[in-house]
Design an enzyme around this catalytic site. Structure first.
Site, short mmCIF file in Angstrom:
data_model
loop_
_atom_site.label_atom_id
_atom_site.label_comp_id
_atom_site.label_asym_id
_atom_site.label_seq_id
_atom_site.Cartn_x
_atom_site.Cartn_y
_atom_site.Cartn_z
N ARG A 1 41.99 50.03 42.47
CA ARG A 1 43.35 49.82 43.01
C ARG A 1 43.85 50.87 43.98
O ARG A 1 44.99 50.78 44.43
CB ARG A 1 44.38 49.70 41.87
N HIS B 1 31.00 46.01 39.39
CA HIS B 1 32.27 45.33 39.67
C HIS B 1 33.44 45.97 38.92
O HIS B 1 33.71 45.63 37.78
CB HIS B 1 32.15 43.84 39.31
N HIS C 1 37.71 47.38 39.74
CA HIS C 1 38.84 47.50 40.66
C HIS C 1 39.61 48.77 40.30
O HIS C 1 40.14 48.87 39.20
CB HIS C 1 39.76 46.28 40.54
N HIS D 1 30.51 37.76 38.56
CA HIS D 1 31.30 37.07 37.53
C HIS D 1 31.06 35.55 37.47
O HIS D 1 31.97 34.75 37.63
CB HIS D 1 32.79 37.41 37.59
N HIS E 1 45.98 45.89 35.43
CA HIS E 1 47.33 45.59 35.93
C HIS E 1 48.33 46.29 35.02
O HIS E 1 48.03 46.57 33.86
CB HIS E 1 47.61 44.07 35.88
N ASN F 1 39.34 45.10 47.56
CA ASN F 1 40.63 44.40 47.71
C ASN F 1 41.80 45.29 47.30
O ASN F 1 42.60 44.94 46.45
CB ASN F 1 40.63 43.07 46.95
N ASP G 1 33.99 43.43 35.96
CA ASP G 1 35.18 42.96 36.66
C ASP G 1 36.43 43.55 36.01
O ASP G 1 37.39 42.84 35.69
CB ASP G 1 35.25 41.42 36.73
ZN LIG Z 1 36.15 38.38 41.92
#
Ligand SMILES: [Zn+2]
Lengths: 431, 310
Positions: free
Chosen positions: A66, A62, A64, A234, A310, A96, A306
């Site tokens: 981006r 997991h 991200h 998560h 940002h 995502n 996770d």
């Molecule tokens: Zn999630």
């Protein structure tokens, strides 16, 4: 450098055999070719691992990254550097992005870009639904042909039960597993943090555990009747652990927990503000205790990051406007060592199992996840003893949104070896 | 042993002998269709009503032609005309029709079980031309006739039925029929459309598709309807075609002595590559002619011999 590496005098972590063994390990042409004592190979580059733990490369279900669309927060290159620095040799990136990874072309791009960067295997998760909108299934088979290894609408859960029921059955044909974010948004409109004393005190809108757990229950029931391979990511609540325990007696469901859900509670939102705004939210001490028990019992058989980077300008706003997420890929391992090994919840072997062998099995990466002759030489070497403070500004990740700044931690990765090539040495990347 | 059914409601109520009885007669009619003039007059003066609550020009015309070849008079109630009857419930509609004193009612309806329901109180022979997701007996009989005429037998054959098994009355009737005749059935396709319960009817689900069609005698493709995609059973026509259709390369690998069948109308390039439809292995066009012969046999049998029994 030659294409042979001899790792000398390390302590090998063998999660499959539940053993720590003092031995040498020889890598040639990207593969582990020999494990044993007193191996000599004058041609090989020799790496002294005395006092260090040598184990199969860490696998993270997991993260991200981006890209495409939010390269201001992270991109595949900086994400890959952060992963290598964190000791990870394989990561699964969530779909995502903007646009979401619901199209085989995007999957192909990620796979080829990952090979080009050459620091970590980046495996794409594909969206369950087109545009993550929860309305129609994506082309699971075509996505898999371009390298998608799992399906997820991470950031949301699929609201329409029938859609998910059919998706579960449809995915079986392609042997694609699901990585599920569990949240009934009907129960947390505009939710900001865990619904409890602190949210009441602070006046923040709540995200009740009921929202997460009702979806866990529904999805496990759907998995029970469809035979889908399901992984719950998560996990954050005590009841979630009990639900999974009940179902695990019947179906092979797996689950993971992040380090922040093991180290921080909702009360720390007061201290860290938006840096501790994360979804699922930080819960309560009783939840942490239940998660730890679940980890010890093996109900929670995988650990993941996770990693949700940002930009600081995105986080430096009022609490309600701030995005969810914590950047933690470079400190995931030491954070887990602190919360689990140093607390006596599990030992190093079990920790490593949940970070390599078990995720490899979930993804059916049969040539990874264990140290055996003939396997791919994805290897992580860790210094279990030396303490360093977290220095967020040294993160390779663009995401500096991390509440753990300054925490003294042990268990830092000191070498990352990808396919027989050293890509990280003592915190520095080698290209 | 003679014929003892008043109606043709499905394949399920028929014995193996019943099926052979109809097939032998249909085989005779199939041969006679090559002669000129084709028309036979043995059912002169009998009336048939076609009552189609679902549009199906092909099946309706096939019944109409079969009836006329036997000398019957035909009255059609197509969808548009049936809609005149809206507001009446089904039972009243058919009671009204029953006063027309026809001999045979051919009915197609989107609800499973309608022909059985009507057979309980209507005074004429009822032929099920397809009810909901349950049965389509004349389709199964024409498929059996086509297979029999090609292979010279109906036992010990392997038939792979591919596609939307869940919603298909054709798949149900054909599976029941093939098993009564002593052949084996395999199912494959998108797993959302191939329910595990299908195995309870006999037959075996095999994934992936490549494996299901390996070494079979018949590859029977079902029509895939666009509305199944809208209902979420699969993701897109593109993906369906890629993984669940009979593509040319799969056919080349699997074919052996196999033949391709399809109940029609074919979605070219969706469930089957267009060029396979008219290829040497295809019996799709022969199925249409066999359909005519089978419907002649059914009409002839019910009217001439279907006096007693159920
Ligand atoms: Zn999630």
């Amino acid at each position: 450098m030659t294409d042979s590496i001899l790792i000398k005098k390390g302590t090998l972590v063998l999660p499959g055999r539940k053993e720590l063994v003092d031995a040498d390990l020889l890598i040639r042409e990207g593969k582990i070719v020999r494990i044993g004592r007193g191996i000599e190979d004058p041609q090989a580059y020799s790496l002294n691992a005395s006092g260090l733990l040598v184990g199969p490369g860490l696998i993270n279900l997991h993260v991200h990254f981006r890209e495409p669309g939010e390269e201001k927060k992270e991109d595949l290159f900086t994400g890959a550097r952060a992963a290598a620095r964190g000791g990870f040799t394989t990561v699964v990136c969530m779909p995502n992005t903007c646009p979401p990874l619901d199209n085989p072309l995007f999957a192909r791009y990620i796979v080829s870009r990952s090979a080009e960067i050459g620091l970590v295997n980046i495996l794409p998760a594909g969206a369950i639904t087109v545009g993550l909108k929860g309305e129609t299934m994506t082309n699971f088979g075509l996505l898999k042909e371009e390298g998608v290894v799992a399906l997820s609408d991470d950031g949301k859960s699929v609201g329409k039960s029938r859609l998910l029921y059919l998706a579960f059955r449809y995915a079986n044909y392609f042997d694609l597993p699901f990585i599920l974010h569990e949240e009934d948004e009907n129960l947390s409109p505009a939710g900001e943090m865990h619904e409890g004393v602190t949210s009441f005190e602070m006046g923040y809108r709540g995200i009740p555990p009921a929202g997460e757990n009702s979806r866990i229950a529904r999805d496990l029931v759907l998995a029970l009747y469809t035979g889908a391979r399901v992984h719950l990511t998560h996990l954050s609540t005590d009841l979630g652990v009990d639900l999974i325990r009940w179902f695990q007696a019947r179906i092979p469901v797996s689950a993971d927990v992040t380090p922040h859900h093991l180290l921080l509670t909702d009360q720390q939102v007061k201290q860290f503000g938006t840096l501790a705004k994360v979804n699922p939210p930080l819960r309560e001490e009783k939840d942490i205790q239940a998660l730890k028990l679940g980890i010890r019992e093996g109900v929670i058989n995988i650990l993941a990051s996770d990693h949700a980077p940002h930009s600081l300008e995105d986080k430096e706003v009022d609490f309600a406007s701030a995005p969810f997420g914590i950047s933690n890929l470079e400190i995931t391992l030491p954070l887990l060592v602190k919360s689990l090994v140093e607390e006596g919840v599990i030992d190093w072997i079990s920790l490593w199992e949940k970070l390599s062998l078990n995720p490899a099995r979930f993804l059916k990466l049969t040539d990874r996840g264990s140290l055996e002759e003939g396997k791919v030489a994805d290897i992580t070497i860790v210094d279990p003893d030396t303490e360093w403070e977290v220095e967020v500004n040294q993160f390779e990740s663009k995401g500096k949104n991390c509440p753990f700044q300054g925490w003294p931690l042990r268990g830092w990765p000191v070498y990352t070896i990808l396919g027989g090539k050293v890509v990280m040495q003592e915190g520095s990347l080698i290209s | 042993m003679g014929w003892k059914h008043r109606h043709l409601l499905g394949i399920q109520p028929l014995s193996r002998e019943d099926i052979w009885y109809l097939l032998h007669k249909a085989n005779f009619f199939r041969d006679s269709l090559e002669e000129k003039p084709k028309k036979e007059g043995q059912l002169n003066g009998f009336f048939m009503i076609n009552l189609f609550f679902e549009p199906s020009t092909r099946t309706r015309i096939s019944f109409e032609m079969a009836a006329k070849l036997l000398g019957m008079e035909v009255i059609n109630f197509t969808t548009e005309m049936s809609s005149i009857l809206k507001g009446e419930n089904l039972r009243d509609t058919v009671r009204t029709l029953s006063r027309l004193k026809a001999d045979v009612l051919v009915i197609r309806h989107s609800s499973s079980g309608v022909p059985q329901y009507l057979s309980q109180f209507l005074p004429f022979h009822i032929i099920n031309a397809g009810d909901g997701m349950r049965e389509h007996p004349t389709q199964a009989l024409l498929d059996l006739l086509t297979i029999w005429r090609h292979f010279g037998r109906l036992s010990n054959l392997k038939v792979a039925i591919i596609g939307d098994i869940l919603h298909s009355r054709v798949a149900r009737s054909l599976t029941i029929g093939l098993q009564k005749m002593g052949s084996e059935v395999f199912f494959s396709g998108a797993p959302t459309l191939v329910p595990p319960e299908a195995e309870k009817m006999g037959g075996q689900i095999i994934y992936p598709l490549e494996k299901a069609i390996q070494g079979v005698d018949v590859i029977y493709l079902l029509r895939i309807q666009q509305e199944r995609q809208k209902a979420g059973f699969f993701s897109s026509i593109k993906e369906y075609n890629h993984f669940f259709s009979l593509r040319k390369d799969l056919w080349e690998k699997a074919k052996g002595q196999a033949i391709i069948m399809h109940p029609g109308p074919v979605n070219r390039g969706v469930e089957v590559d267009s060029e396979l439809v008219e290829g040497t292995g295809s019996l799709i066009e022969e199925q249409v002619t066999c359909g005519l012969a089978v419907r002649m046999a059914v009409l002839d049998t019910l009217i001439q011999e279907g006096k007693a029994g159920d």
